[in-house]
Enzyme design. Sequence first.
Site, PDB file in Angstrom:
ATOM      1  N   TYR A 108      59.737  34.590  48.265  1.00  0.00           N
ATOM      2  CA  TYR A 108      60.143  35.208  46.870  1.00  0.00           C
ATOM      3  C   TYR A 108      59.757  36.584  46.732  1.00  0.00           C
ATOM      4  O   TYR A 108      58.651  36.915  47.085  1.00  0.00           O
ATOM      5  CB  TYR A 108      59.234  34.364  46.138  1.00  0.00           C
ATOM      6  CG  TYR A 108      59.653  34.523  44.607  1.00  0.00           C
ATOM      7  CD1 TYR A 108      60.756  33.947  43.767  1.00  0.00           C
ATOM      8  CD2 TYR A 108      59.014  35.587  43.680  1.00  0.00           C
ATOM      9  CE1 TYR A 108      60.785  34.208  42.398  1.00  0.00           C
ATOM     10  CE2 TYR A 108      59.053  35.835  42.407  1.00  0.00           C
ATOM     11  CZ  TYR A 108      60.161  35.072  41.822  1.00  0.00           C
ATOM     12  OH  TYR A 108      60.387  35.476  40.429  1.00  0.00           O
ATOM     13  N   ALA A 109      60.837  37.556  46.610  1.00  0.00           N
ATOM     14  CA  ALA A 109      60.504  38.972  46.744  1.00  0.00           C
ATOM     15  C   ALA A 109      60.540  39.347  45.327  1.00  0.00           C
ATOM     16  O   ALA A 109      61.837  39.827  44.876  1.00  0.00           O
ATOM     17  CB  ALA A 109      61.463  39.512  47.685  1.00  0.00           C
ATOM     18  N   TYR A 118      60.003  33.667  34.460  1.00  0.00           N
ATOM     19  CA  TYR A 118      58.649  33.643  34.921  1.00  0.00           C
ATOM     20  C   TYR A 118      58.099  32.491  35.249  1.00  0.00           C
ATOM     21  O   TYR A 118      57.132  32.227  35.973  1.00  0.00           O
ATOM     22  CB  TYR A 118      57.535  34.043  33.619  1.00  0.00           C
ATOM     23  CG  TYR A 118      57.928  35.342  33.149  1.00  0.00           C
ATOM     24  CD1 TYR A 118      58.716  36.297  33.582  1.00  0.00           C
ATOM     25  CD2 TYR A 118      56.859  35.834  32.250  1.00  0.00           C
ATOM     26  CE1 TYR A 118      58.793  37.505  33.319  1.00  0.00           C
ATOM     27  CE2 TYR A 118      56.936  37.338  31.572  1.00  0.00           C
ATOM     28  CZ  TYR A 118      57.672  38.095  32.208  1.00  0.00           C
ATOM     29  OH  TYR A 118      58.166  39.470  31.641  1.00  0.00           O
ATOM     30  N   HIS A 148      19.606  28.200  42.728  1.00  0.00           N
ATOM     31  CA  HIS A 148      20.373  29.109  41.788  1.00  0.00           C
ATOM     32  C   HIS A 148      21.649  29.800  41.914  1.00  0.00           C
ATOM     33  O   HIS A 148      22.621  30.200  41.403  1.00  0.00           O
ATOM     34  CB  HIS A 148      19.248  30.115  40.785  1.00  0.00           C
ATOM     35  CG  HIS A 148      19.783  30.811  39.663  1.00  0.00           C
ATOM     36  ND1 HIS A 148      20.215  31.990  39.761  1.00  0.00           N
ATOM     37  CD2 HIS A 148      19.974  30.319  38.483  1.00  0.00           C
ATOM     38  CE1 HIS A 148      20.505  32.334  38.497  1.00  0.00           C
ATOM     39  NE2 HIS A 148      20.276  31.453  37.634  1.00  0.00           N
ATOM     40  N   GLN A 164      28.437  34.735  47.345  1.00  0.00           N
ATOM     41  CA  GLN A 164      27.098  34.216  47.326  1.00  0.00           C
ATOM     42  C   GLN A 164      26.869  33.393  48.241  1.00  0.00           C
ATOM     43  O   GLN A 164      25.802  33.104  48.765  1.00  0.00           O
ATOM     44  CB  GLN A 164      26.840  33.524  45.753  1.00  0.00           C
ATOM     45  CG  GLN A 164      26.905  34.592  44.700  1.00  0.00           C
ATOM     46  CD  GLN A 164      25.637  35.672  44.883  1.00  0.00           C
ATOM     47  OE1 GLN A 164      24.562  35.111  45.213  1.00  0.00           O
ATOM     48  NE2 GLN A 164      25.768  36.887  44.608  1.00  0.00           N
ATOM     49  N   GLU A 194      50.267  37.750  42.513  1.00  0.00           N
ATOM     50  CA  GLU A 194      50.843  36.844  41.363  1.00  0.00           C
ATOM     51  C   GLU A 194      50.218  37.544  39.950  1.00  0.00           C
ATOM     52  O   GLU A 194      50.125  36.743  39.091  1.00  0.00           O
ATOM     53  CB  GLU A 194      50.646  35.525  41.109  1.00  0.00           C
ATOM     54  CG  GLU A 194      51.040  34.669  42.639  1.00  0.00           C
ATOM     55  CD  GLU A 194      52.443  34.994  42.909  1.00  0.00           C
ATOM     56  OE1 GLU A 194      53.239  35.278  41.889  1.00  0.00           O
ATOM     57  OE2 GLU A 194      52.909  35.378  43.981  1.00  0.00           O
ATOM     58  N   ARG A 239      38.612  36.691  28.424  1.00  0.00           N
ATOM     59  CA  ARG A 239      37.692  35.929  29.254  1.00  0.00           C
ATOM     60  C   ARG A 239      36.860  34.793  28.745  1.00  0.00           C
ATOM     61  O   ARG A 239      36.723  33.812  29.401  1.00  0.00           O
ATOM     62  CB  ARG A 239      36.830  37.038  29.926  1.00  0.00           C
ATOM     63  CG  ARG A 239      37.335  38.069  30.802  1.00  0.00           C
ATOM     64  CD  ARG A 239      36.145  38.737  31.899  1.00  0.00           C
ATOM     65  NE  ARG A 239      36.714  39.663  32.476  1.00  0.00           N
ATOM     66  CZ  ARG A 239      36.794  40.961  32.019  1.00  0.00           C
ATOM     67  NH1 ARG A 239      36.349  41.458  30.931  1.00  0.00           N
ATOM     68  NH2 ARG A 239      37.176  42.060  32.839  1.00  0.00           N
ATOM     69  N   TYR A 293      27.074  37.862  23.377  1.00  0.00           N
ATOM     70  CA  TYR A 293      27.835  37.966  22.283  1.00  0.00           C
ATOM     71  C   TYR A 293      27.214  37.075  21.176  1.00  0.00           C
ATOM     72  O   TYR A 293      27.668  37.055  20.040  1.00  0.00           O
ATOM     73  CB  TYR A 293      29.024  37.062  22.742  1.00  0.00           C
ATOM     74  CG  TYR A 293      29.919  37.898  23.652  1.00  0.00           C
ATOM     75  CD1 TYR A 293      30.699  39.102  23.306  1.00  0.00           C
ATOM     76  CD2 TYR A 293      29.689  37.825  25.169  1.00  0.00           C
ATOM     77  CE1 TYR A 293      31.463  39.894  24.227  1.00  0.00           C
ATOM     78  CE2 TYR A 293      30.462  38.740  25.994  1.00  0.00           C
ATOM     79  CZ  TYR A 293      31.217  39.799  25.541  1.00  0.00           C
ATOM     80  OH  TYR A 293      31.923  40.626  26.641  1.00  0.00           O
TER      81      TYR A 293
END
Length: 674
Positions: free
Chosen positions: A149-150, A288, A342, A404, A434, A536, A581
């Site tokens: 796929y180009a 898309y 952790h 990590q 992508e 996010r 927040y």
Amino acid sequence: MVHLNKTIQEGDNPDLTAERLTATFDTHAMAAQIYGGEMRARRRREITAKLAEIPELHDSMPLPYMTREEKIMESARKLTVLTQRMSEIIDPTDAGELYHLNNEVLGIEGNPMALHGVMFIPALNAQASDEQQAKWLIRALRREIIGTYAQTEMGHGTNLQNLETTATYDIGTQEFVLHTPKITALKWWPGNLGKSSNYAVVVAHMYIKGKNFGPHTFMVPLRDEKTHKPLPGITIGDIGPKMAYNIVDNGFLGFNNYRIPRTNLLMRHTKVEADGTYIKPPHAKINYSAMVHVRSYMLTGQAIMLSYALNIATRYSAVRRQGQIDKNEPEVKVLEYQTQQHRLFPFIARAYAFQFAGAETVKLYERVLKEMKSGNVSLMADLHALTSGLKSVVTHQTGEGIEQARMACGGHGYSMASYISEIYGVAIGGCTYEGENMVMLLQLARYLVKSAALVKSGKASQLGPLVAYLGARSEPTSLIDRVPNGGITEYIKTFQHIAKRQTLKAANKFFGLMENGEKREIAWNKSSVELNRASRLHTRLFIVEAFARRVNEIGDITIKEALSDLLHLHVNYELLDVATYALEDGFMSSTQLDYVRDQLYFYLQKIRPNAVSLLDSWEFSDRELRSVLGRRDGHVYENLFKWAKESPLNKTDVLPSVDTYLKPMMEKARQSKL
């Protein structure tokens, strides 16, 4: 004796066996939760067992010791054997079985047909008409041709509207003329484009009678099917070595007035008649679908790569002894240190969360694809927004977790014997292919801003289910520490409050700038950091909710309890990460924040006995992990020495570089001293 952890075998490292004996659940049952049912989990084990019996499918030597050319040759050899024997091992039409087969045999470094199944076939399936599918899709499924796929170009990637490759319709010959007008218009990066593929679905701006109709997809032959040499008018090749994924020949592609038939325009949703009449698609984003397909399936792929690294690091942490907690006791397993827990356990929770969120997203994609075939594209915008955010957040956090895990292995993690560096290199490619992650967040932000506008105009009832919380009434303060065991519902409400507040804040900033005279594009740019923060938070809320929904569906008590512990660890860790927040407007207090920290440490300790088993449940074979540190049997040190002795440098005691350069240099230095 039958153990709950099914990976236990006689002769294993006793330290690792001790970890597995503390499992509180059946690992086969947990695998069924991970892979979508007992039958799918069992089939994975059956496929692994069958593959182990076929010697031609094993690597001839460890991949890190091969050159790039040797890796490509080895991969092509195994791919050919797989093609011949595939039907006796798996159901070739089952995407899950095919994915597992490829991971087991061909590995994460790619293969000559990596994009063929992931993007080329889905593009034909979603965008080619029935007649076109009869012509090309059948051949692709039979592997008579290899495709890619180009879309991405040297000068433009995510910005589809500014791609520079053109496809100009010639009414006289009923052909499209593909052309690369300048160097930045070269297709650049598509996997398997450089040397393997002889066809590509190419994205180009379509011109008819001088008018640009925007980017469209075309089925384009690249190489002669008999000789495999590039066809006249095609400039094509490999772009060179990369950070990882080097078995894949990512390539460049240029066109010099290259002609293809009109009927090579993929015409399921859009058409061009012989006289140049254009019939537009029913939805602007319908083309898309190939990228949305990849983003949907990327999530579970990222979860698997994160789990690879965590398997390696956690198993190794269970056999590596270093230092003492109590000076009167022997050296302890590294996994006993709270800092190591952790570092690793929250990412174990994220791996499960990504897997469950990914499975939910794939179901939504399959629903949208089914509806698209009947002309209904109403959910495409919602899916596009969701997958844009998930793709960005999941790939970024997966990269963090793998790194990590590497550092958690100490110095040995830096060795290719751990294989974590290759896993990392492959996984973080997802941050840019992508769709570059920052741009993906902004695509979701556009959806959120439209939703915020509905709330602002009193039309909250029109909000879709994914953003309904934006119009819901919020509690004045969080009730997290007032519900026994920190009820998950209260955590979700807190995440909803945070996401809602940031979305409305970012949207209001954008609206305010425009009201004060800023052009829309300028206002958008000046609001983009706040908008990305909103994206996010919205995405992390969806992941938490998907994880909670999955846990609520489980009937097996032991599995439910183990995953509930992971879910609690997840929500506490994630909330601590975004607590600012919630503190800004007083929704949470500092006392509640301390409570969340205490809950996090409590669940680290609670998960400790199940840590190794939670990762064993992904049921990766040693061949799939390709790691000395992450061996199932835990015999790390003797095999690390064995692995080192296989280095090609150890085939001779004295290297030619020493004889040619270093020895004469030292001899000359000795003589000058005399």
